[in-house]
Design a protein around this motif. Structure first.
Motif, mmCIF file in Angstrom:
data_model
loop_
_atom_site.group_PDB
_atom_site.id
_atom_site.type_symbol
_atom_site.label_atom_id
_atom_site.label_comp_id
_atom_site.label_asym_id
_atom_site.label_seq_id
_atom_site.Cartn_x
_atom_site.Cartn_y
_atom_site.Cartn_z
ATOM 1 N N UNK A 148 0.947 -1.056 -0.102
ATOM 2 C CA UNK A 148 -0.011 0.142 -0.139
ATOM 3 C C UNK A 148 0.864 1.224 0.039
ATOM 4 N N UNK A 149 0.651 2.145 -0.935
ATOM 5 C CA UNK A 149 1.127 3.215 -1.057
ATOM 6 C C UNK A 149 0.798 4.359 0.150
ATOM 7 N N UNK A 150 1.924 5.192 0.316
ATOM 8 C CA UNK A 150 1.709 6.245 1.329
ATOM 9 C C UNK A 150 1.007 7.458 0.636
ATOM 10 N N UNK A 151 0.014 8.087 1.179
ATOM 11 C CA UNK A 151 -0.265 9.090 0.444
ATOM 12 C C UNK A 151 0.640 10.485 0.732
ATOM 13 N N UNK A 152 0.451 11.227 -0.245
ATOM 14 C CA UNK A 152 1.526 12.452 -0.294
ATOM 15 C C UNK A 152 1.057 13.499 0.816
ATOM 16 N N UNK A 153 2.209 14.081 1.435
ATOM 17 C CA UNK A 153 1.998 14.651 2.531
ATOM 18 C C UNK A 153 1.214 15.837 2.331
ATOM 19 N N UNK A 154 0.578 16.183 3.271
ATOM 20 C CA UNK A 154 -0.412 17.472 3.301
ATOM 21 C C UNK A 154 0.337 18.658 3.549
ATOM 22 N N UNK A 155 -0.249 19.782 3.034
ATOM 23 C CA UNK A 155 0.506 20.908 3.092
ATOM 24 C C UNK A 155 0.754 21.376 4.314
ATOM 25 N N UNK A 156 0.147 21.256 5.511
ATOM 26 C CA UNK A 156 0.554 21.259 6.862
ATOM 27 C C UNK A 156 1.934 20.584 7.330
ATOM 28 N N UNK A 157 1.779 19.027 6.866
ATOM 29 C CA UNK A 157 2.800 18.205 7.061
ATOM 30 C C UNK A 157 4.289 18.918 6.412
ATOM 31 N N UNK A 158 4.067 19.247 5.053
ATOM 32 C CA UNK A 158 5.116 19.707 4.491
ATOM 33 C C UNK A 158 5.852 21.220 5.202
ATOM 34 N N UNK A 159 4.812 21.843 5.458
ATOM 35 C CA UNK A 159 5.318 23.266 6.140
ATOM 36 C C UNK A 159 5.959 22.665 7.552
ATOM 37 N N UNK A 160 5.639 21.874 8.307
ATOM 38 C CA UNK A 160 6.242 21.380 9.776
ATOM 39 C C UNK A 160 7.655 20.557 9.201
#
Length: 179
Positions: free
Chosen positions: A1-13
């Motif tokens: 199972x593939x991991x979903x792309x990081x959200x905008x908030x996770x990317x900023x963190x």
């Protein structure tokens, strides 16, 4: 199972944490033994062993008995001649001079080609003092009767031999005084 792309908030963190991260952990210091070995090996090949190495193995070189009364002090190098200077206490100096050939051979075995070729003995107090004999361990000499325990020429103990020699000496002195 593939991991979903990081959200905008996770990317900023993630960007915030990576921009504020401290220095990487310091590597351990290199071994001082390795650094010293790199310096000392060429020097040992060029100049031979030092006095400290001889001191460590001195009892193996000269024997336990002489090691108690002597120690290597320095190695003098001049004009291609290496001289081992030994500080000896008491009569050990004469014994070391007499055993110099054997000592030089053993030092050469230990030190290799750059070993000292001469020995110079200095009379004096060695750095470590000779062991003292406690009074309880000293041998007591009992007085001996000259006629009962000593028969001329058949002395069994060291005390009897000494007494016999003293008696002969006394007789020769009396004979000189009488003539």
């Amino acid at each position: 199972m593939r991991k979903p792309p990081p959200s905008m908030l996770e990317q900023a963190a993630s960007n915030f944490i990576s921009s504020r991260r401290g220095r990487p952990a310091a590597r351990p210091q290199p071994s001082i033994a390795r650094a010293v070995e790199r310096v000392m090996k060429p020097l040992a090949r060029r100049f031979g062993v030092g006095v400290e190495q001889l001191r460590e193995h001195w009892s193996e070189i000269v024997g336990e008995r002489l090691a108690k009364w002597s120690e290597p002090e320095t190695i003098q190098r001049s004009g291609g001649i290496n001289t081992l200077v030994i500080r000896a206490r008491g009569a050990a100096g004469a014994i070391l001079q007499a055993e110099s050939r054997r000592i030089l051979e053993r030092v050469r075995t230990f030190a290799g080609d750059r070993a000292p070729t001469r020995i110079r003995v200095i009379q004096g107090q060695a750095r470590h003092a000779a062991p003292t004999v406690p009074p309880a361990a000293q041998v007591s000499v009992k007085p001996m009767n000259s006629s009962s325990q000593v028969s001329e020429g058949v002395e069994q103990t060291p005390e009897a031999r000494l007494l016999s020699a003293l008696n002969r000496f006394g007789k020769s002195v009396k004979a000189r005084e009488g003539s």
